[in-house]
Design an enzyme around this catalytic site. Structure first.
Site, PDB file in Angstrom:
ATOM      1  N   CYS A  89      -2.726  -0.144   7.049  1.00 58.43           N
ATOM      2  CA  CYS A  89      -1.944   1.093   6.976  1.00 58.43           C
ATOM      3  C   CYS A  89      -2.118   1.910   8.255  1.00 58.43           C
ATOM      4  O   CYS A  89      -1.153   2.525   8.732  1.00 58.43           O
ATOM      5  CB  CYS A  89      -2.347   1.910   5.758  1.00 58.43           C
ATOM      6  SG  CYS A  89      -1.818   1.133   4.224  1.00 58.43           S
ATOM      7  N   CYS A  95      -6.385   2.101   4.917  1.00 60.05           N
ATOM      8  CA  CYS A  95      -7.048   0.877   5.404  1.00 60.05           C
ATOM      9  C   CYS A  95      -6.552   0.545   6.818  1.00 60.05           C
ATOM     10  O   CYS A  95      -5.658   1.218   7.351  1.00 60.05           O
ATOM     11  CB  CYS A  95      -6.753  -0.278   4.454  1.00 60.05           C
ATOM     12  SG  CYS A  95      -5.061  -0.886   4.599  1.00 60.05           S
ATOM     13  N   HIS A 131       0.815  -1.200   0.000  1.00 60.51           N
ATOM     14  CA  HIS A 131       0.000   0.000   0.000  1.00 60.51           C
ATOM     15  C   HIS A 131       0.862   1.269   0.000  1.00 60.51           C
ATOM     16  O   HIS A 131       1.991   1.259   0.499  1.00 60.51           O
ATOM     17  CB  HIS A 131      -0.947  -0.011   1.200  1.00 60.51           C
ATOM     18  CG  HIS A 131      -2.049  -1.023   1.033  1.00 60.51           C
ATOM     19  ND1 HIS A 131      -3.146  -1.081   1.858  1.00 60.51           N
ATOM     20  CD2 HIS A 131      -2.210  -2.009   0.108  1.00 60.51           C
ATOM     21  CE1 HIS A 131      -3.950  -2.061   1.443  1.00 60.51           C
ATOM     22  NE2 HIS A 131      -3.391  -2.636   0.390  1.00 60.51           N
ATOM     23  N   GLU A 186       0.688   4.041   1.650  1.00 60.80           N
ATOM     24  CA  GLU A 186       1.054   4.588   2.955  1.00 60.80           C
ATOM     25  C   GLU A 186       2.232   3.821   3.547  1.00 60.80           C
ATOM     26  O   GLU A 186       3.180   4.404   4.099  1.00 60.80           O
ATOM     27  CB  GLU A 186      -0.128   4.489   3.935  1.00 60.80           C
ATOM     28  CG  GLU A 186      -1.386   5.226   3.484  1.00 60.80           C
ATOM     29  CD  GLU A 186      -2.337   4.381   2.633  1.00 60.80           C
ATOM     30  OE1 GLU A 186      -1.873   3.566   1.816  1.00 60.80           O
ATOM     31  OE2 GLU A 186      -3.549   4.554   2.788  1.00 60.80           O
TER      32      GLU A 186
HETATM   33  O1  LIG Z   1      -4.868   1.992   2.435  1.00 64.29           O
HETATM   34  C1  LIG Z   1      -4.808   1.639   1.238  1.00 64.29           C
HETATM   35  C2  LIG Z   1      -5.801   0.858   0.656  1.00 64.29           C
HETATM   36  C3  LIG Z   1      -5.632   0.406  -0.615  1.00 64.29           C
HETATM   37  N1  LIG Z   1      -4.519   0.714  -1.306  1.00 64.29           N
HETATM   38  C4  LIG Z   1      -4.343   0.183  -2.660  1.00 64.29           C
HETATM   39  C5  LIG Z   1      -4.272  -1.309  -2.739  1.00 64.29           C
HETATM   40  C6  LIG Z   1      -4.838  -1.605  -4.108  1.00 64.29           C
HETATM   41  O2  LIG Z   1      -3.765  -1.505  -5.054  1.00 64.29           O
HETATM   42  C7  LIG Z   1      -5.826  -0.470  -4.320  1.00 64.29           C
HETATM   43  C8  LIG Z   1      -7.238  -0.856  -3.962  1.00 64.29           C
HETATM   44  O3  LIG Z   1      -7.783  -1.505  -5.053  1.00 64.29           O
HETATM   45  P1  LIG Z   1      -9.369  -1.561  -5.339  1.00 64.29           P
HETATM   46  O4  LIG Z   1      -9.435  -2.047  -6.752  1.00 64.29           O
HETATM   47  O5  LIG Z   1      -9.904  -0.165  -5.185  1.00 64.29           O
HETATM   48  O6  LIG Z   1      -9.952  -2.510  -4.351  1.00 64.29           O
HETATM   49  O7  LIG Z   1      -5.435   0.566  -3.446  1.00 64.29           O
HETATM   50  C9  LIG Z   1      -3.548   1.512  -0.766  1.00 64.29           C
HETATM   51  O8  LIG Z   1      -2.512   1.825  -1.404  1.00 64.29           O
HETATM   52  N2  LIG Z   1      -3.745   1.976   0.494  1.00 64.29           N
HETATM   53 ZN   LIG Z   2      -3.582   0.167   3.357  1.00 65.14          ZN
END
Ligand SMILES: O=c1ccn([C@H]2C[C@H](O)[C@@H](COP(=O)(O)O)O2)c(=O)[nH]1
Ligand SMILES: [Zn+2]
Length: 193
Positions: free
Chosen positions: A118, A115, A89, A91
């Protein structure tokens, strides 16, 4: 005595259309997101210290050594064929990429609300504030858990509404005649024929 030199456009007063700090940091996060290979969601993050210095930037991508042409970018019912188990991710990458000893008391600018995974890293690394734009996963349990943890740990969160609809970097302002030859320059030269 007038100490102000005349600028190249003849003005002696400062520019007023400069980027404010928050716009600059969020734009940096969005620029980092442009590096992401994720076809559906590109996330960028930018960590800033108390002196307004950028100390870490990251975007969502495959871990080093895990080829992003080989590992999956899609979503599949087979978890092993889906991106989620593999992608780092934004972050987490920004924290891991830090160029300072610590990110304690820093602020993270991020395109998407972090999320739960993170959030744990944000809390443990001592980041004190998260400024985000999109909260498109607000309904998800991972976001609800994230908000619970960030609140409990005293990490401030603030949604950011960009001041400018568009921030443009205009390379046409460059003096192309004194730049080395590139395919883009050749195209530009031909365009003006
Ligand atoms: O905190 C976060 C949450 C998600 N991500 C990234 C991980 C994935 O590459 C996308 C999410 O994909 P979706 O197709 O929208 O489910 O975002 C992140 O970097 N940081
Ligand atoms: Zn995350």
């Amino acid at each position: 005595m007038d100490l102000k030199p005349e600028s190249s456009n003849g003005s002696t007063t400062k520019r007023l259309d400069y980027l404010e700090w928050e716009e600059y940091f969020m734009a940096t996060a969005f620029l980092a997101a442009k590096r992401s290979k994720d076809p559906s969601t590109q996330v960028g993050a930018c960590i800033v210290n108390e002196d307004n210095q950028i100390v870490g930037v990251g975007y969502n991508g495959m871990p080093r050594g895990c080829c992003d042409d080989v590992f999956p970018w899609g979503k599949s019912s087979d978890k092993l064929k889906s991106k989620y188990l593999y992608v780092c991710h934004a972050e987490a990458n920004a924290i891991l990429n830090k160029n300072s000893a610590s990110v304690k008391n820093c602020t993270m600018y991020v395109a998407l609300f972090p999320c739960n995974e993170c959030a744990k890293q944000i809390i443990q690394s001592g980041i004190k504030k998260v400024v985000y734009v999109s909260d498109k996963h607000a309904h998800k349990k991972s976001t609800i858990a994230s908000k619970r943890m960030l609140t409990a740990a005293g990490v401030e969160t603030q949604q950011y509404c960009p001041k400018n609809k568009k921030i443009e970097i205009d390379f046409t302002e460059l003096d192309w005649d004194q730049l080395p030859s590139t395919p883009l320059k050749k195209k530009k030269d031909n365009d003006s024929l």
